[in-house]
Design a protein around this motif. Structure first.
Motif, PDB file in Angstrom:
ATOM      1  N   SER A   1       4.504  13.836 -17.309  1.00 27.41           N
ATOM      2  CA  SER A   1       5.870  13.636 -17.132  1.00 27.41           C
ATOM      3  C   SER A   1       6.018  12.711 -15.790  1.00 27.41           C
ATOM      4  O   SER A   1       5.438  12.907 -14.831  1.00 27.41           O
ATOM      5  N   MET A   2       7.260  12.112 -15.614  1.00 20.78           N
ATOM      6  CA  MET A   2       7.802  11.410 -14.691  1.00 20.78           C
ATOM      7  C   MET A   2       7.713  12.310 -13.413  1.00 20.78           C
ATOM      8  O   MET A   2       7.066  11.974 -12.409  1.00 20.78           O
ATOM      9  N   SER A   3       8.196  13.554 -13.499  1.00 18.93           N
ATOM     10  CA  SER A   3       8.286  14.388 -12.089  1.00 18.93           C
ATOM     11  C   SER A   3       6.995  14.827 -11.752  1.00 18.93           C
ATOM     12  O   SER A   3       6.750  15.057 -10.641  1.00 18.93           O
ATOM     13  N   ALA A   4       6.218  14.936 -12.684  1.00 18.92           N
ATOM     14  CA  ALA A   4       4.935  15.748 -12.475  1.00 18.92           C
ATOM     15  C   ALA A   4       4.236  15.233 -11.101  1.00 18.92           C
ATOM     16  O   ALA A   4       3.916  15.721 -10.209  1.00 18.92           O
ATOM     17  N   ASP A   5       4.116  13.639 -11.135  1.00 19.50           N
ATOM     18  CA  ASP A   5       3.596  13.124 -10.003  1.00 19.50           C
ATOM     19  C   ASP A   5       4.730  12.569  -9.079  1.00 19.50           C
ATOM     20  O   ASP A   5       4.425  12.208  -8.001  1.00 19.50           O
ATOM     21  N   PHE A   6       6.016  12.734  -9.592  1.00 17.81           N
ATOM     22  CA  PHE A   6       7.243  12.531  -8.622  1.00 17.81           C
ATOM     23  C   PHE A   6       7.205  13.409  -7.271  1.00 17.81           C
ATOM     24  O   PHE A   6       7.605  13.100  -6.470  1.00 17.81           O
ATOM     25  N   CYS A   7       6.989  14.612  -8.010  1.00 18.91           N
ATOM     26  CA  CYS A   7       7.232  15.878  -6.830  1.00 18.91           C
ATOM     27  C   CYS A   7       6.030  16.379  -6.657  1.00 18.91           C
ATOM     28  O   CYS A   7       5.869  17.566  -5.996  1.00 18.91           O
ATOM     29  N   LYS A   8       4.939  15.705  -6.680  1.00 20.10           N
ATOM     30  CA  LYS A   8       3.636  16.249  -6.003  1.00 20.10           C
ATOM     31  C   LYS A   8       3.452  15.965  -4.587  1.00 20.10           C
ATOM     32  O   LYS A   8       3.680  14.793  -4.205  1.00 20.10           O
ATOM     33  N   ASN A   9       2.792  16.882  -4.025  1.00 12.17           N
ATOM     34  CA  ASN A   9       2.823  16.430  -2.319  1.00 12.17           C
ATOM     35  C   ASN A   9       1.679  15.267  -2.248  1.00 12.17           C
ATOM     36  O   ASN A   9       0.582  15.257  -2.812  1.00 12.17           O
ATOM     37  N   ALA A  10       2.168  14.445  -1.297  1.00 10.48           N
ATOM     38  CA  ALA A  10       1.264  13.377  -0.898  1.00 10.48           C
ATOM     39  C   ALA A  10       0.266  13.809   0.107  1.00 10.48           C
ATOM     40  O   ALA A  10       0.433  14.799   0.705  1.00 10.48           O
ATOM     41  N   GLN A  11      -0.913  12.965   0.265  1.00  7.39           N
ATOM     42  CA  GLN A  11      -1.615  12.939   1.350  1.00  7.39           C
ATOM     43  C   GLN A  11      -1.225  11.916   2.432  1.00  7.39           C
ATOM     44  O   GLN A  11      -1.100  10.632   2.042  1.00  7.39           O
ATOM     45  N   GLU A  12      -1.465  12.313   3.458  1.00  9.38           N
ATOM     46  CA  GLU A  12      -1.301  11.255   4.692  1.00  9.38           C
ATOM     47  C   GLU A  12      -2.636  10.586   4.833  1.00  9.38           C
ATOM     48  O   GLU A  12      -3.836  11.096   4.888  1.00  9.38           O
ATOM     49  N   ARG A  13      -2.755   9.061   5.315  1.00 13.83           N
ATOM     50  CA  ARG A  13      -3.742   8.362   5.594  1.00 13.83           C
ATOM     51  C   ARG A  13      -3.598   7.574   7.030  1.00 13.83           C
ATOM     52  O   ARG A  13      -3.152   6.527   6.911  1.00 13.83           O
ATOM     53  N   PRO A  14      -3.672   8.290   8.080  1.00 12.72           N
ATOM     54  CA  PRO A  14      -3.244   7.792   9.264  1.00 12.72           C
ATOM     55  C   PRO A  14      -4.006   6.798   9.768  1.00 12.72           C
ATOM     56  O   PRO A  14      -3.576   5.826  10.606  1.00 12.72           O
ATOM     57  N   GLU A  15      -5.434   6.732   9.282  1.00 16.21           N
ATOM     58  CA  GLU A  15      -6.161   5.660   9.959  1.00 16.21           C
ATOM     59  C   GLU A  15      -6.067   4.220   9.055  1.00 16.21           C
ATOM     60  O   GLU A  15      -5.648   4.354   7.679  1.00 16.21           O
ATOM     61  N   PRO A  16      -5.845   3.215   9.908  1.00 20.60           N
ATOM     62  CA  PRO A  16      -5.456   1.869   8.796  1.00 20.60           C
ATOM     63  C   PRO A  16      -6.497   1.271   8.079  1.00 20.60           C
ATOM     64  O   PRO A  16      -7.864   1.400   8.097  1.00 20.60           O
ATOM     65  N   VAL A  17      -6.261   1.021   6.650  1.00 24.06           N
ATOM     66  CA  VAL A  17      -7.137   0.648   5.910  1.00 24.06           C
ATOM     67  C   VAL A  17      -6.864  -0.576   5.204  1.00 24.06           C
ATOM     68  O   VAL A  17      -5.565  -0.944   4.942  1.00 24.06           O
ATOM     69  N   LYS A  18      -7.792  -1.441   5.249  1.00 21.13           N
ATOM     70  CA  LYS A  18      -7.653  -2.915   4.764  1.00 21.13           C
ATOM     71  C   LYS A  18      -7.554  -2.821   3.220  1.00 21.13           C
ATOM     72  O   LYS A  18      -8.512  -2.331   2.498  1.00 21.13           O
ATOM     73  N   ALA A  19      -6.723  -3.396   2.825  1.00 22.30           N
ATOM     74  CA  ALA A  19      -6.202  -3.597   1.304  1.00 22.30           C
ATOM     75  C   ALA A  19      -7.091  -4.764   0.696  1.00 22.30           C
ATOM     76  O   ALA A  19      -7.555  -5.743   1.319  1.00 22.30           O
ATOM     77  N   GLU A  20      -7.359  -4.715  -0.454  1.00 21.68           N
ATOM     78  CA  GLU A  20      -8.296  -5.407  -1.486  1.00 21.68           C
ATOM     79  C   GLU A  20      -7.122  -6.505  -1.963  1.00 21.68           C
ATOM     80  O   GLU A  20      -6.047  -6.054  -2.594  1.00 21.68           O
ATOM     81  N   VAL A  21      -7.169  -7.727  -1.525  1.00 23.88           N
ATOM     82  CA  VAL A  21      -6.202  -8.521  -1.891  1.00 23.88           C
ATOM     83  C   VAL A  21      -6.562  -9.570  -2.962  1.00 23.88           C
ATOM     84  O   VAL A  21      -7.681 -10.067  -3.027  1.00 23.88           O
ATOM     85  N   LYS A  22      -5.575  -9.697  -3.993  1.00 26.94           N
ATOM     86  CA  LYS A  22      -5.886 -10.542  -5.076  1.00 26.94           C
ATOM     87  C   LYS A  22      -4.738 -11.688  -4.946  1.00 26.94           C
ATOM     88  O   LYS A  22      -3.552 -11.210  -4.960  1.00 26.94           O
ATOM     89  N   GLY A  23      -5.262 -12.812  -5.086  1.00 24.58           N
ATOM     90  CA  GLY A  23      -3.978 -13.938  -4.853  1.00 24.58           C
ATOM     91  C   GLY A  23      -4.112 -14.255  -3.442  1.00 24.58           C
ATOM     92  O   GLY A  23      -4.942 -13.746  -2.807  1.00 24.58           O
ATOM     93  N   ASN A  24      -3.057 -14.960  -3.131  1.00 24.89           N
ATOM     94  CA  ASN A  24      -2.885 -15.390  -1.263  1.00 24.89           C
ATOM     95  C   ASN A  24      -1.619 -14.816  -0.893  1.00 24.89           C
ATOM     96  O   ASN A  24      -0.518 -15.481  -1.173  1.00 24.89           O
ATOM     97  N   ILE A  25      -1.887 -14.101   0.115  1.00 23.78           N
ATOM     98  CA  ILE A  25      -0.481 -13.779   0.791  1.00 23.78           C
ATOM     99  C   ILE A  25      -0.552 -14.906   1.794  1.00 23.78           C
ATOM    100  O   ILE A  25      -1.234 -15.347   2.489  1.00 23.78           O
ATOM    101  N   PRO A  26       0.917 -15.338   1.712  1.00 21.18           N
ATOM    102  CA  PRO A  26       1.311 -16.778   2.793  1.00 21.18           C
ATOM    103  C   PRO A  26       0.760 -16.432   4.203  1.00 21.18           C
ATOM    104  O   PRO A  26       1.060 -15.367   4.823  1.00 21.18           O
ATOM    105  N   SER A  27       0.162 -17.427   4.711  1.00 21.08           N
ATOM    106  CA  SER A  27      -0.263 -17.455   6.223  1.00 21.08           C
ATOM    107  C   SER A  27       0.791 -17.011   6.950  1.00 21.08           C
ATOM    108  O   SER A  27       0.579 -16.452   8.257  1.00 21.08           O
ATOM    109  N   TRP A  28       2.050 -17.477   6.858  1.00 22.63           N
ATOM    110  CA  TRP A  28       3.396 -17.443   7.585  1.00 22.63           C
ATOM    111  C   TRP A  28       3.708 -16.010   7.743  1.00 22.63           C
ATOM    112  O   TRP A  28       4.489 -15.466   8.623  1.00 22.63           O
TER     113      TRP A  28
END
Length: 521
Positions: free
Chosen positions: A1-28
């Protein structure tokens, strides 16, 4: 159900992680989008009853040279520390009362009870971020905010507004002017027998004689105080409007009952149950230079407003765009028990909001006949009819239905805007698509994807852009397709088509609000 994952506790990820980009993020696109929202919903055997009560999880998405890095951290509030140490929820929130462990003795229980009569509110700032001077703070709507490091998301000192201003509650939607000053509004509960709203300004640069490192809040200036219409029931205020010459404050019939709040804990009910509705809405127009309300008073029917879209002036009128509900059902929708029942059909008891445009004529109504409409603008059907000397009754024009979490190109804040970006909430308070709305043509363009829940749609202008919608719209997307990563969506604001997505290689959680911090070029 919607709330099952709505109200489950998150994990924090304090170390920066580079995302995998699909497409092009504008350089500006260079800067950091900070997002805030609830991330912990249960501690030990205890759980929050309301989604908004969850403990703050902060996310940051940093864009640089076509790449994006993501990190997240829990806000280390006093609330967080106390709950974690006790291994149970011990600090009450708006929708959840924390009762002492049954094994505690009578004296402890009596003290807990007294602490709830005049509540020392939580510092769980899980709604938004506010900039005062050059500092950023995690905020909810109490008198406590918490300074954070916008790069590492580490929690720094806790700040109590009451040390600088007599306010018990402050909104999480400030305004900023071109000079970098911050404007906000707070509510003073029964100070020296008075209950009032306080509009204040925090200067961008510290005053002379204040050290560079001093909190900007120390230099706060009060613009004006407005007495509440009723001493013991101040209106709930979540946002306000700002134009070149005016501040717009809606004193709505959605009110906090102070006496009920004082006894709520004893009666075994939460503070949210002490919000009550009554008759009409009063719209205050305050002159920014004098700090005085206009002589004309503007009234409209009962409504509940959380979010202002924008406000602007035109030929002797102030135009105010808001997202309004007919009742308080929105808050009800986010009780965890109600989220659990979310089957994807229209929520029972949910009233869809509408985008309403009000027009307040500023010029004197002297010599105008009773019953006459004073609005002279051609492009709106909104009216303001004279009921008696100095009193106008306003009817809004409804521009569209089912749009929430409105964002505009903030460069046109206080000026006439054309485009609004938001979440579609026609069927349910939980949005499944984002939209771009054209206020002139009334045309709406959408983005959605199967099993994906978008957050707020944040417009970022291209430097030296040609038009109001020249830029991108950033949307953090919770992806509920099995085995797929959640992602940051980058839409071209003009076409509302995807130009890129950055997979965060993990889960994101539904959040509330956020702020974009451009990198200094």
């Amino acid at each position: 159900s919607m709330s099952a994952d709505f109200c489950k506790n998150a994990q924090e990820r304090p170390e920066p992680v580079k995302a995998e980009v699909k497409g092009n993020i504008p350089s500006w696109l260079q800067g950091t989008l900070l997002r805030n929202g609830p991330g912990i919903f249960s501690v030990g055997e205890t759980s929050y009853e309301h989604w908004f009560d969850g403990m703050s999880l902060m996310n940051s998405f940093t864009f640089k040279n076509g790449e994006m890095t993501h990190r997240s951290r829990f806000l280390r509030s006093d609330t967080y520390k106390a709950n974690m140490e006790a291994e149970r929820i011990v600090v009450s929130e708006m929708g959840t009362m924390a009762y002492p462990d049954p094994s505690k003795n009578f004296i402890f229980k009596a003290i807990t009870l007294l602490n709830h009569t005049i509540p020392d509110f939580t510092d769980n700032g899980a709604s938004n971020f506010i900039r005062y001077g050059s500092d950023y703070f995690a905020t909810s709507e109490t008198n406590y905010i918490r300074k954070i490091d916008p790069v590492t998301l580490e929690s720094q000192e806790k700040v109590d507004y009451t040390k600088y201003l007599p306010v018990n509650m402050v909104t999480s939607h400030p305004h900023y002017d071109k000079e970098g000053n911050t404007y906000n509004i707070g509510t003073t509960i029964a100070e020296k027998g008075k209950t009032k709203y306080v509009l204040f300004k925090v200067p961008a640069v510290p005053q002379k004689g204040k050290s560079k490192d001093a909190l900007a809040l120390k230099s706060v200036e009060t613009i004006c105080s407005l007495p509440c219409r009723s001493l013991l029931t101040p209106s709930y205020c979540h946002s306000f409007g700002l134009t070149d010459n005016y501040i717009i404050f809606i004193e709505q019939p959605f009110k906090l009952d102070i006496l009920k709040m004082a006894t709520a804990y004893m009666r075994g009910v939460n503070w949210a149950s002490c919000l009550k509705e009554n008759v009409c809405t009063l719209i205050h127009l305050i002159d920014r230079k004098t700090g005085k309300s206009t002589e004309i008073k503007y009234y409209t029917g009962a409504m509940v407003v959380y979010h202002h879209v924008n406000a602007f002036e035109d030929d002797g009128h102030v135009i105010i765009d808001v997202i309004a509900y007919n009742d308080t059902s929105l808050y009800e929708m986010f009780y965890v028990r109600n989220l659990k029942d979310n089957t994807g059909v229209k929520d029972t008891g949910y009233s869809t909001p509408s985008y309403r445009r009000f027009v307040l004529p500023i010029l004197s109504d002297k010599g105008v006949a009773v019953g006459q409409n004073l609005v002279k603008l051609k492009y709106t059907t909104a009216s303001a009819v004279k009921e008696k000397e100095g009193k106008l009754v306003c009817q809004a024009e409804v521009l569209c239905d089912g749009l929430e979490l409105p964002r505009i190109n903030y460069d046109v804040n206080g000026k006439r805007h054309r485009f609004v970006y938001g979440n579609c909430v026609e069927e349910s308070a939980v949005a499944k698509q984002v939209a771009k709305f054209d206020t002139e043509t009334k045309n709406m363009v959408y983005w959605s994807e199967e099993n994906c829940l978008p957050s707020e749609a944040v417009f970022i202008p291209r430097p030296n852009g040609e038009s109001e919608d020249d830029g991108v719209v950033l949307v953090a997307v919770v992806n509920r397709n099995p085995g797929q990563s959640s992602f940051m969506l980058i839409l071209d604001a003009k076409t509302f088509k995807e130009v890129a997505r950055a997979n965060v290689n993990g889960e994101l959680h539904k959040d509330v609000h956020g702020v974009f911090i451009p990198h200094e070029s």
